[in-house]
Scaffold this active site. Structure first.
Site, PDB file in Angstrom:
ATOM      1  N   LYS A 123     -31.368  33.094  16.542  1.00 41.65           N
ATOM      2  CA  LYS A 123     -31.129  34.524  16.799  1.00 41.65           C
ATOM      3  C   LYS A 123     -30.267  34.701  18.045  1.00 41.65           C
ATOM      4  O   LYS A 123     -29.306  35.468  18.046  1.00 41.65           O
ATOM      5  CB  LYS A 123     -32.471  35.238  17.005  1.00 41.65           C
ATOM      6  N   ASN A 124     -30.612  33.968  19.088  1.00 42.43           N
ATOM      7  CA  ASN A 124     -29.907  34.195  20.354  1.00 42.43           C
ATOM      8  C   ASN A 124     -28.489  33.636  20.346  1.00 42.43           C
ATOM      9  O   ASN A 124     -27.701  33.926  21.229  1.00 42.43           O
ATOM     10  CB  ASN A 124     -30.710  33.616  21.523  1.00 42.43           C
ATOM     11  N   CYS A 143     -37.028  44.061  23.658  1.00 42.14           N
ATOM     12  CA  CYS A 143     -38.402  43.790  24.092  1.00 42.14           C
ATOM     13  C   CYS A 143     -38.698  44.447  25.426  1.00 42.14           C
ATOM     14  O   CYS A 143     -37.851  44.517  26.298  1.00 42.14           O
ATOM     15  CB  CYS A 143     -38.595  42.289  24.255  1.00 42.14           C
ATOM     16  N   ARG A 152     -34.974  45.165  32.906  1.00 44.83           N
ATOM     17  CA  ARG A 152     -33.909  44.318  32.355  1.00 44.83           C
ATOM     18  C   ARG A 152     -32.564  44.976  32.663  1.00 44.83           C
ATOM     19  O   ARG A 152     -31.930  45.555  31.796  1.00 44.83           O
ATOM     20  CB  ARG A 152     -34.103  44.100  30.850  1.00 44.83           C
ATOM     21  N   ASP A 157     -38.879  32.152  26.657  1.00 44.10           N
ATOM     22  CA  ASP A 157     -39.245  32.549  25.298  1.00 44.10           C
ATOM     23  C   ASP A 157     -40.341  31.658  24.697  1.00 44.10           C
ATOM     24  O   ASP A 157     -41.000  32.056  23.734  1.00 44.10           O
ATOM     25  CB  ASP A 157     -38.010  32.473  24.371  1.00 44.10           C
ATOM     26  N   ARG A 179     -38.155  40.763  14.430  1.00 47.54           N
ATOM     27  CA  ARG A 179     -36.887  40.716  15.156  1.00 47.54           C
ATOM     28  C   ARG A 179     -36.380  39.280  15.287  1.00 47.54           C
ATOM     29  O   ARG A 179     -35.169  39.064  15.428  1.00 47.54           O
ATOM     30  CB  ARG A 179     -37.052  41.299  16.578  1.00 47.54           C
TER      31      ARG A 179
HETATM   32  C1  UD1 Z   1     -33.088  35.935  28.560  1.00 48.12           C
HETATM   33  C2  UD1 Z   1     -33.303  34.458  28.733  1.00 48.12           C
HETATM   34  C3  UD1 Z   1     -32.841  33.795  27.475  1.00 48.12           C
HETATM   35  C4  UD1 Z   1     -33.622  34.380  26.311  1.00 48.12           C
HETATM   36  C5  UD1 Z   1     -33.475  35.899  26.262  1.00 48.12           C
HETATM   37  C6  UD1 Z   1     -34.326  36.552  25.199  1.00 48.12           C
HETATM   38  C7  UD1 Z   1     -33.149  33.138  30.792  1.00 48.12           C
HETATM   39  C8  UD1 Z   1     -32.342  32.816  31.986  1.00 48.12           C
HETATM   40  N1  UD1 Z   1     -32.589  33.996  29.905  1.00 48.12           N
HETATM   41  O1  UD1 Z   1     -31.714  36.182  28.340  1.00 48.12           O
HETATM   42  O2  UD1 Z   1     -33.006  32.396  27.543  1.00 48.12           O
HETATM   43  O3  UD1 Z   1     -33.246  33.828  25.124  1.00 48.12           O
HETATM   44  O4  UD1 Z   1     -33.862  36.433  27.501  1.00 48.12           O
HETATM   45  O5  UD1 Z   1     -35.666  36.615  25.559  1.00 48.12           O
HETATM   46  O6  UD1 Z   1     -34.224  32.617  30.608  1.00 48.12           O
HETATM   47  N2  UD1 Z   1     -30.750  40.123  35.278  1.00 48.12           N
HETATM   48  C9  UD1 Z   1     -30.318  41.002  36.240  1.00 48.12           C
HETATM   49  N3  UD1 Z   1     -29.160  41.698  36.026  1.00 48.12           N
HETATM   50  C10 UD1 Z   1     -28.427  41.539  34.892  1.00 48.12           C
HETATM   51  C11 UD1 Z   1     -28.874  40.632  33.912  1.00 48.12           C
HETATM   52  C12 UD1 Z   1     -30.041  39.940  34.138  1.00 48.12           C
HETATM   53  O7  UD1 Z   1     -30.964  41.169  37.274  1.00 48.12           O
HETATM   54  O8  UD1 Z   1     -27.377  42.189  34.750  1.00 48.12           O
HETATM   55  C13 UD1 Z   1     -32.010  39.368  35.483  1.00 48.12           C
HETATM   56  C14 UD1 Z   1     -33.074  39.802  34.482  1.00 48.12           C
HETATM   57  O9  UD1 Z   1     -33.789  40.919  34.915  1.00 48.12           O
HETATM   58  C15 UD1 Z   1     -33.931  38.565  34.378  1.00 48.12           C
HETATM   59  C16 UD1 Z   1     -32.936  37.434  34.545  1.00 48.12           C
HETATM   60  O10 UD1 Z   1     -31.798  38.001  35.198  1.00 48.12           O
HETATM   61  O11 UD1 Z   1     -34.853  38.494  35.429  1.00 48.12           O
HETATM   62  C17 UD1 Z   1     -32.561  36.751  33.225  1.00 48.12           C
HETATM   63  O12 UD1 Z   1     -31.762  37.584  32.516  1.00 48.12           O
HETATM   64  P1  UD1 Z   1     -30.729  37.136  31.394  1.00 48.12           P
HETATM   65  O13 UD1 Z   1     -30.575  35.674  31.287  1.00 48.12           O
HETATM   66  O14 UD1 Z   1     -29.542  37.982  31.542  1.00 48.12           O
HETATM   67  O15 UD1 Z   1     -31.512  37.698  30.162  1.00 48.12           O
HETATM   68  P2  UD1 Z   1     -31.114  37.612  28.712  1.00 48.12           P
HETATM   69  O16 UD1 Z   1     -29.648  37.495  28.526  1.00 48.12           O
HETATM   70  O17 UD1 Z   1     -31.858  38.703  28.037  1.00 48.12           O
END
Ligand code: UD1
Length: 416
Positions: free
Chosen positions: A22-23, A116, A121, A305, A397
């Site tokens: 998915k990711n 989620c 986020r 995850d 999802r």
């Molecule tokens: C994250 C996971 C990813 C997982 C996905 C779905 C990590 C590093 N990333 O990716 O492996 O598949 O969730 O569950 O484990 N953040 C900020 N500002 C931003 C973007 C992110 O502060 O603009 C912070 C987030 O709040 C969080 C961290 O960075 O604490 C990780 O975020 P990110 O890797 O961007 O999240 P996803 O891309 O959703």
């Protein structure tokens, strides 16, 4: 609203093949609009998030067809840069369309993404990366409007290796003039898969898997045919299910290296693990021992995850397991459901202490989020008696018909 009805207590035997990631597929679907031809994507999982991405693609002007697990996208007529709120709210990964639409049309208008509920986020890193490439942002009635007359490659330094921000920067950089370097980039396998997809359509991208990704922009892009990598988090979920319920299971069609942090832990707990080129065999006799310390970290660390399914497993181990959640501040929402099934868990800030119990008992619970919901399903499969799990749209999802894969292994689980 559908419910999963689980009669727990059965051991699992047999083989389960893992669907596409998915990711990986979601950013790849966004990347298809960078070419003005046809993209054929194989191993595409039939998931709610994928259907949500298809709606966004159609909304911006693509023609999409989905047969078996192959998705065909004709992106010749991409002409709409406005993604409405209701489509954005369907999933978190919708934000990935920001870099791609900006790259193709030079502007994009969208809303804060849904997905989620894992705590805050923010998307500040995404926005700042695109600003570095020359994009201008303004907010208007809740919409985020972004425009770039001319985008130029630059060095983007991420303060945290965000997966989503790395992907957005890669997509926009493909359309920039000159070279972009993303420094402190995320190193997840899904970044490498996106790089491979971009290369397959003619882009020049290298370095994915290391902490610097380089993109030589403005190369002509063409039609593409591509196969998505297997879903490492689904693989981890099945392994945890087998370890929790007992029996002997082969998880196949996977890249074992992508979940080596998970298999090392399962091995340390006392599972019998055999790793082959594309599959992992797991067996559990007797009671497993607790996990000393699991800290979620960016890849190659332990994936956030996989924390909920591993925690479901820890509920029945001998001794106390410790989980430290470093990525998301709201990622213990499944704990309430596990406690209702009889688990003994205490949370202090970002630490969860799981005191192993001998037995879990069936109960009525609601899935709280995607991976937390999967954790509840596997805990219910190991519990005595019947459980009813509601709000399973969260689970849909990210898992293609979870009840069918688990039933094929011998679990008693039905959707009603
Ligand atoms: C994250 C996971 C990813 C997982 C996905 C779905 C990590 C590093 N990333 O990716 O492996 O598949 O969730 O569950 O484990 N953040 C900020 N500002 C931003 C973007 C992110 O502060 O603009 C912070 C987030 O709040 C969080 C961290 O960075 O604490 C990780 O975020 P990110 O890797 O961007 O999240 P996803 O891309 O959703």
């Amino acid at each position: 609203m559908s419910t999963l009805i689980v009669n727990g207590g059965r051991e699992l035997f047999g083989e389960v093949s893992v669907h596409g990631s998915k990711n990986s597929v979601l950013p790849i679907l966004a990347a298809t609009i960078l070419n003005a031809g046809t993209s054929v994507i194989h191993n595409c999982p039939k998931l709610r998030d994928v259907y949500a991405a298809i709606e966004i693609l159609r909304c911006i002007g693509c023609e999409v067809s989905f047969e078996e697990n192959t998705l065909t996208i004709d992106s010749k007529n991409v002409n709409n840069c406005e993604i409405p709120d209701e489509l954005m709210r369907e999933m978190r990964s919708s934000v990935i369309f920001m870099g791609a639409v900006l790259g193709r049309l030079g502007r994009v208008s969208l809303f804060a993404p849904g997905g989620c509920e894992l705590g805050a986020r923010p998307i500040d890193l995404h926005i700042s990366a695109l600003k570095t490439l020359g994009a201008h942002f303004r907010e208007e009635g809740g919409a985020i409007r972004c425009e770039a007359r001319r985008m130029r490659g630059r060095d983007i330094v991420l303060s945290f290796p965000s997966v989503g921000a790395t992907e957005n920067a890669m997509l926009a950089a493909t359309a920039c003039e000159g070279r972009t370097r993303i420094i402190n980039a995320a190193r997840e396998p899904e970044i490498e898969d996106l790089q491979n997809f971009l290369k397959a359509q003619g882009a020049e991208v290298y370095g994915a898997g290391s902490s610097t990704v380089t993109i030589e922009g403005k190369r002509p892009l063409s039609s593409v045919e591509y196969t998505v990598i297997p879903d490492r988090i689904c693989a981890a979920t099945y392994l945890c299910a087998a370890a929790l319920c007992g029996g002997r299971v082969r998880v196949s069609g996977i890249i074992p290296e992508h979940i080596s942090t998970v298999t090392t832990i399962l091995d340390g707990m006392g599972c019998d693990i055999r790793i082959d080129e594309k599959s992992i065999d797991i067996a559990r006799r007797g009671r497993l021992s607790a996990i000393r310390n699991v800290r979620t970290m960016p890849y190659p660390g332990f994936p956030t995850d996989a924390q909920p399914p591993l925690m479901a497993l820890a509920t029945r181990c001998a001794g106390t397991s410790t989980f430290v959640e470093n990525i998301f501040d709201g990622r213990f929402r499944h704990v309430g459901g596990l406690i209702r099934l009889g688990a003994d868990i205490k949370i202090e800030g970002k630490i969860a202490l799981v005191y192993g119990v001998e037995r879990l008992y069936g109960s009525n619970i609601d899935a709280t989020d995607l991976r937390g919901g999967a954790a509840m399903v596997i805990a219910a499969m190991a519990a005595e008696g019947e459980s009813r799990i509601g709000e399973i749209h969260h689970i849909d999802r990210g898992y293609e018909k979870i009840e069918e894969s688990m039933s094929a292994l011998g679990a008693d689980i039905k959707r009603r």
